[in-house]
Motif scaffolding. Structure first.
Motif, PDB file in Angstrom:
ATOM      1  N   PHE A 177      13.857   8.924  -7.134  1.00 57.82           N
ATOM      2  CA  PHE A 177      13.525   8.514  -5.767  1.00 57.82           C
ATOM      3  C   PHE A 177      12.274   7.659  -5.839  1.00 57.82           C
ATOM      4  N   LEU A 178      12.475   6.392  -6.093  1.00 57.15           N
ATOM      5  CA  LEU A 178      11.350   5.513  -6.377  1.00 57.15           C
ATOM      6  C   LEU A 178      10.392   5.338  -5.214  1.00 57.15           C
ATOM      7  N   PHE A 179      10.876   5.588  -3.992  1.00 58.92           N
ATOM      8  CA  PHE A 179      10.024   5.334  -2.827  1.00 58.92           C
ATOM      9  C   PHE A 179       9.528   6.617  -2.181  1.00 58.92           C
ATOM     10  N   LEU A 180       9.757   7.716  -2.844  1.00 56.98           N
ATOM     11  CA  LEU A 180       9.431   9.001  -2.232  1.00 56.98           C
ATOM     12  C   LEU A 180       7.942   9.143  -1.975  1.00 56.98           C
ATOM     13  N   LYS A 181       7.598   9.508  -0.729  1.00 59.35           N
ATOM     14  CA  LYS A 181       6.193   9.679  -0.374  1.00 59.35           C
ATOM     15  C   LYS A 181       5.841  11.136  -0.137  1.00 59.35           C
ATOM     16  N   ALA A 182       6.788  11.860   0.422  1.00 57.17           N
ATOM     17  CA  ALA A 182       6.506  13.259   0.718  1.00 57.17           C
ATOM     18  C   ALA A 182       7.700  14.109   0.329  1.00 57.17           C
ATOM     19  N   CYS A 183       7.420  15.240  -0.276  1.00 55.24           N
ATOM     20  CA  CYS A 183       8.497  16.107  -0.725  1.00 55.24           C
ATOM     21  C   CYS A 183       8.142  17.558  -0.472  1.00 55.24           C
ATOM     22  N   SER A 184       9.089  18.291   0.118  1.00 53.78           N
ATOM     23  CA  SER A 184       8.843  19.690   0.400  1.00 53.78           C
ATOM     24  C   SER A 184      10.014  20.505  -0.131  1.00 53.78           C
ATOM     25  N   ALA A 201       9.751  12.698 -11.523  1.00 50.24           N
ATOM     26  CA  ALA A 201       9.119  11.863 -12.549  1.00 50.24           C
ATOM     27  C   ALA A 201       8.888  10.434 -12.081  1.00 50.24           C
ATOM     28  N   LEU A 202       9.906   9.869 -11.432  1.00 50.58           N
ATOM     29  CA  LEU A 202       9.787   8.459 -11.077  1.00 50.58           C
ATOM     30  C   LEU A 202       9.383   8.283  -9.629  1.00 50.58           C
ATOM     31  N   CYS A 203       8.355   8.998  -9.177  1.00 51.10           N
ATOM     32  CA  CYS A 203       7.895   8.842  -7.795  1.00 51.10           C
ATOM     33  C   CYS A 203       6.447   8.408  -7.785  1.00 51.10           C
ATOM     34  N   PRO A 204       6.197   7.160  -8.082  1.00 51.81           N
ATOM     35  CA  PRO A 204       4.809   6.706  -8.176  1.00 51.81           C
ATOM     36  C   PRO A 204       4.062   6.743  -6.847  1.00 51.81           C
ATOM     37  N   HIS A 205       4.816   6.767  -5.736  1.00 56.96           N
ATOM     38  CA  HIS A 205       4.150   6.714  -4.434  1.00 56.96           C
ATOM     39  C   HIS A 205       3.984   8.068  -3.789  1.00 56.96           C
ATOM     40  N   LEU A 206       4.307   9.112  -4.515  1.00 53.72           N
ATOM     41  CA  LEU A 206       4.268  10.452  -3.924  1.00 53.72           C
ATOM     42  C   LEU A 206       2.858  10.793  -3.454  1.00 53.72           C
ATOM     43  N   GLU A 207       2.746  11.155  -2.171  1.00 52.20           N
ATOM     44  CA  GLU A 207       1.432  11.478  -1.606  1.00 52.20           C
ATOM     45  C   GLU A 207       1.302  12.942  -1.214  1.00 52.20           C
ATOM     46  N   LYS A 208       2.452  13.533  -0.857  1.00 50.07           N
ATOM     47  CA  LYS A 208       2.377  14.901  -0.380  1.00 50.07           C
ATOM     48  C   LYS A 208       3.461  15.740  -1.037  1.00 50.07           C
ATOM     49  N   LEU A 209       3.075  16.872  -1.574  1.00 47.74           N
ATOM     50  CA  LEU A 209       4.040  17.724  -2.268  1.00 47.74           C
ATOM     51  C   LEU A 209       3.817  19.183  -1.921  1.00 47.74           C
ATOM     52  N   VAL A 210       4.903  19.835  -1.508  1.00 40.53           N
ATOM     53  CA  VAL A 210       4.833  21.255  -1.199  1.00 40.53           C
ATOM     54  C   VAL A 210       5.894  21.962  -2.019  1.00 40.53           C
ATOM     55  N   ILE A 211       5.501  22.978  -2.771  1.00 40.49           N
ATOM     56  CA  ILE A 211       6.469  23.746  -3.566  1.00 40.49           C
ATOM     57  C   ILE A 211       6.218  25.218  -3.304  1.00 40.49           C
ATOM     58  N   LYS A 212       7.173  25.841  -2.635  1.00 43.81           N
ATOM     59  CA  LYS A 212       6.981  27.262  -2.325  1.00 43.81           C
ATOM     60  C   LYS A 212       8.226  28.055  -2.648  1.00 43.81           C
ATOM     61  N   ARG A 213       8.017  29.236  -3.179  1.00 43.72           N
ATOM     62  CA  ARG A 213       9.102  30.171  -3.464  1.00 43.72           C
ATOM     63  C   ARG A 213      10.211  29.550  -4.305  1.00 43.72           C
ATOM     64  N   CYS A 214       9.829  28.767  -5.291  1.00 42.68           N
ATOM     65  CA  CYS A 214      10.824  28.213  -6.212  1.00 42.68           C
ATOM     66  C   CYS A 214      10.684  28.940  -7.519  1.00 42.68           C
ATOM     67  N   PRO A 225       0.083   9.837  -9.612  1.00 40.42           N
ATOM     68  CA  PRO A 225      -1.089   8.978  -9.442  1.00 40.42           C
ATOM     69  C   PRO A 225      -1.568   8.812  -7.998  1.00 40.42           C
ATOM     70  N   ASN A 226      -0.666   9.029  -7.015  1.00 45.62           N
ATOM     71  CA  ASN A 226      -1.088   8.841  -5.630  1.00 45.62           C
ATOM     72  C   ASN A 226      -1.070  10.094  -4.788  1.00 45.62           C
ATOM     73  N   LEU A 227      -0.908  11.216  -5.441  1.00 49.06           N
ATOM     74  CA  LEU A 227      -0.795  12.462  -4.686  1.00 49.06           C
ATOM     75  C   LEU A 227      -2.120  12.839  -4.042  1.00 49.06           C
ATOM     76  N   SER A 228      -2.098  13.060  -2.727  1.00 52.06           N
ATOM     77  CA  SER A 228      -3.343  13.463  -2.075  1.00 52.06           C
ATOM     78  C   SER A 228      -3.290  14.885  -1.527  1.00 52.06           C
ATOM     79  N   TYR A 229      -2.080  15.424  -1.345  1.00 48.90           N
ATOM     80  CA  TYR A 229      -1.958  16.769  -0.787  1.00 48.90           C
ATOM     81  C   TYR A 229      -0.972  17.571  -1.621  1.00 48.90           C
ATOM     82  N   LEU A 230      -1.394  18.734  -2.095  1.00 43.21           N
ATOM     83  CA  LEU A 230      -0.518  19.579  -2.904  1.00 43.21           C
ATOM     84  C   LEU A 230      -0.618  21.021  -2.447  1.00 43.21           C
TER      85      LEU A 230
END
Lengths: 397, 163
Positions: A177-184, A201-214, A225-230
Motif C-alpha cells: 500500500f504505497l500511499f498508506l497514511k494511517a493504519c489501524s 514494508a512499502l508504506c513510506p508515507h505512514l503517519e499513524k499506526l495503531v496495533i491492538k490485540r494482535c 520514516p514518517n510515522l508520527s503517532y504509534l
C-alpha cells in the motif's frame, strides 16, 4: 397561502450529493433516486459508502420476509447481489467504503449465520477498481472473519481500518500500500511478525499506526520514516524496536510481556504513554519528552523519572500502585524544571503516606508547577487547578 | 491587497451589509470574517463605510445569518461545545422549510461553512426514514418519470424501496 416550490431540487449537485445525501443511511440516499430525473443518479456520486450494521440488518429482515423459510443460500446470494449491485451502479470513483458485518441480533440467530456467509470479496474488488482511498472493515462476533484478498488490490489506499479479521495469507502479487497514511489493526488474527512486515514494508508515507490485540506478534520492528503517532496494545509482544525519526506520540498499553524496548533517534517525541517505566531507562530519545502518561504499577524508584525525563511539561499518573516510593528523593535542585501540569489518579482506598510522599516529591521538585489534579479512582474526582491554592499549598512545604 | 493589518483597527471596523430589500445591517469585523466571501471582499476594499450589497439575500434571512455568526463568534472560547450544539439545534428545530432553504443558499453564497453544514444536517434529518411519496409531498418534488421509467428505476434498487 403557501407557495409550493421545490427548493430542495434547486440546490447545487455538489451540495445535495456530498453534504446532504452523504449524511443519510445508504438506503435513504438510494431511495431518493425515485424522486425525479434530477435525483435519479445523484446518489451515485456520494464519496463514501457505508454498509452499516443497520443496512445489513434491514436487508436480512427483508430476505426473511421474502421467503417463508429463508433458505440460507438464497439469502446470502440475495445480499451479495444487492451490495455488488450498489457498487456497480455507483459512479466511477469512490473515496471510502465501510463494512460492518457484525450482526445485531446475535450470531446464533439465522440472520447472524446468513451474514457470516456473505462474501464481500467482489464488493471490495469493485471498490478497488474505483480507486478507493479508505477501507474500514469491522466485525465483532464469536470468531474472526477472513479478510478478503481483494483488499490487497486496493492500491490507492490511504487509510486502512480493520477489526475482527484474520489475515491468513497475503497474495504473492501484493505490491504494497504505497500511499498508506494511517493504519489501524485491532483484534487481527494470524498476524505474524513477518506478515505485518509484508503489510507495512512499502508504506513510506505512514503517519499513524495503531496495533491492538494482535496476538500473533512477538518481535515487533517498526521502521517508518514518517510515522508520527504509534499506539500499541498487544500482550504478546516481547521485543519492540522503533525506528521512527518523526515520532511525536507513543502509547504502549497492556504489553505485559514486553521486556526489550528500543527507541532509535526520535528527537520529536513529545508524548508517551509507556506501560512500564523500567524498560525506558537508557533511551536517550526520551530526553525531549514533554508529556508523559504512566499507566501500570510503578516499581522503579522515581530516580529513573528524573534522569530520563528532564524536559517534561505534563505528567499524568494513572493507576499507580506505589510500591517503593522513596519520599523526598532529590537528585538535583531542579529535577523537573519545566513541569507545569500534573494529573494523578491513585487506586488505593486510603490516601496514605506513600501517596502524600509522591505529592510531596513532585511539589518539591517542580518549581514551575501551576496545575495539579488529584483523582481517586474509580469514583469521584477532586480537582485542584486553582493557582492560588497551589501557591498556598506550595508555600506550606 | 489591503487586508486590515493590525488588530486594533480590526476591532474598531464595522462592516455594513445591504440586503436585497435595501436594509442596512452593521456587524463587527470578527462576525463578518465568519464568511469567507466577505473576508475576500474586505481584503480588497479594506474597512469601508460603503455597504456591501448582497443582492440575493433578503433582510429576514440576513438577520438570521448574522444571528448565527454573532453567537458563534462570542461562543468561540467561552461556551462549551455541547452548549453551542444545543443552541444550533434550537435554531433549526422549528424552522420552516422555506427559511431553511433560503438560509442554506445564503450560507453557501457567503461561504459560512459551519452554517452550511448545520443546514445540510437538518435537511438530511428531514429526509431520513421517509418514503418516496412522503418526500415528494414534503419537498414538493415533481415526479417527471414516465411509468416505465419509474418502474425501471424501482427495479434497479428494489431492496431500497421495499419497506
Amino acid at each position: 397561502m403557501e407557495i409550493k416550490i421545490d427548493r430542495l431540487s434547486d440546490l447545487p449537485d455538489n451540495l445535495l450529493c456530498c453534504n446532504i445525501l452523504s449524511r443519510l443511511p445508504l438506503k435513504d440516499a438510494i431511495r431518493t433516486s425515485l424522486l425525479s430525473h434530477r435525483w435519479k443518479s445523484l446518489w451515485r456520486n456520494i464519496p463514501h459508502i457505508d454498509f452499516s450494521q443497520s443496512f445489513f440488518d434491514s436487508l436480512i429482515r427483508l430476505t426473511c420476509r421474502l421467503a417463508e423459510t429463508a433458505e440460507m443460500k438464497s439469502s446470502v446470494k440475495y445480499i451479495e447481489n444487492v451490495i455488488n449491485n450498489i457498487l456497480s451502479l455507483h459512479s466511477t470513483s469512490l473515496e471510502s467504503v465501510r463494512f460492518d458485518l457484525s450482526f445485531q441480533g446475535g450470531q446464533n440467530r439465522l440472520g447472524g449465520k446468513i451474514l457470516n456467509n456473505v462474501s464481500i470479496e467482489q464488493c471490495i474488488k469493485g471498490a478497488a477498481v474505483k480507486g478507493v482511498k479508505r477501507v474500514s472493515l469491522y466485525y465483532r462476533g464469536m470468531c474472526r472473519r477472513q479478510v478478503p484478498s481483494s483488499l490487497f488490490a486496493c492500491e490507492l489506499l490511504r487509510v486502512l481500518e480493520m477489526e475482527g479479521f484474520w489475515i491468513t495469507e497475503i497474495p504473492s502479487d501484493f505490491r504494497g500500500f504505497l500511499f498508506l497514511k494511517a493504519c489501524s489493526l485491532l483484534d487481527v488474527g494470524d498476524l505474524t511478525d513477518a506478515r505485518l512486515q509484508q503489510l507495512l514494508a512499502l508504506c513510506p508515507h505512514l503517519e499513524k499506526l495503531v496495533i491492538k490485540r494482535c496476538a500473533g506478534l512477538f518481535n515487533l520492528r517498526i521502521c517508518a520514516p514518517n510515522l508520527s503517532y504509534l499506539n500499541l496494545g498487544t500482550s504478546s509482544i516481547e521485543n519492540f524496536t522503533a525506528d521512527c525519526p518523526q515520532l511525536v506520540e507513543l502509547k504502549i498499553k497492556d504489553c505485559f510481556m514486553l521486556c526489550k524496548f528500543e527507541l532509535n533517534s526520535s528527537p520529536f517525541l513529545q508524548e508517551m504513554e509507556p506501560s512500564d517505566i523500567s524498560s525506558l531507562k537508557e533511551i536517550p530519545a526520551l530526553k525531549s519528552l514533554k508529556k508523559l502518561s504512566l499507566r501500570i504499577g510503578l516499581d522503579t524508584p522515581f530516580g529513573v523519572l528524573i534522569s530520563t525525563f528532564s524536559d517534561l511539561e505534563e505528567l499524568k499518573i494513572k493507576d499507580i500502585l506505589i510500591q517503593d516510593m522513596v519520599a523526598g528523593e532529590v537528585v538535583s535542585d531542579t529535577a523537573f524544571p519545566k513541569l507545569k501540569k500534573v494529573d494523578v489518579r491513585i487506586s488505593s482506598d486510603i490516601w496514605g503516606q506513600k501517596e502524600v510522599g509522591l505529592l510531596d516529591f513532585l511539589l518539591s521538585n517542580a518549581p514551575k508547577l501551576n496545575s495539579m489534579a488529584l483523582r481517586h479512582a474509580p469514583v469521584g474526582t477532586t480537582l485542584f487547578t486553582d493557582p492560588e491554592f497551589m501557591s498556598q499549598f506550595m508555600s506550606q512545604i | 491587497m489591503a487586508e486590515l493589518p493590525n488588530t486594533t483597527m480590526a476591532n474598531e471596523c464595522k462592516v455594513k451589509l445591504k440586503s436585497k430589500d435595501d436594509k442596512i445591517f452593521e456587524v463587527e469585523y470578527a462576525v463578518a470574517m465568519q464568511s469567507q466571501t466577505l473576508k475576500n471582499a474586505l481584503a480588497h476594499t479594506g474597512c469601508t463605510d460603503t455597504a456591501l450589497p448582497l443582492h440575493d439575500i433578503s433582510s429576514q434571512i440576513l438577520a438570521k445569518v448574522i444571528e448565527y455568526c454573532e453567537y458563534h463568534v462570542n461562543a468561540a472560547n467561552t461556551i462549551s461545545e455541547k452548549d453551542v450544539k444545543t443552541w444550533d439545534e434550537e435554531l433549526v428545530k422549528h424552522m420552516d422549510q422555506d427559511t431553511l432553504f433560503r438560509l442554506i443558499v445564503a450560507a453557501k453564497y457567503l461561504e459560512i461553512h459551519n452554517l452550511v453544514d448545520l443546514m445540510c444536517k437538518t435537511i438530511a434529518d428531514r429526509i431520513k426514514d421517509k418514503s418516496v411519496e412522503e418526500l415528494r409531498e414534503i419537498f414538493h418534488v415533481q415526479n417527471d418519470f414516465t411509468p416505465e421509467e419509474e418502474e425501471q428505476v424501482r427495479r434497479e434498487t428494489k431492496w431500497a424501496h421495499g419497506e
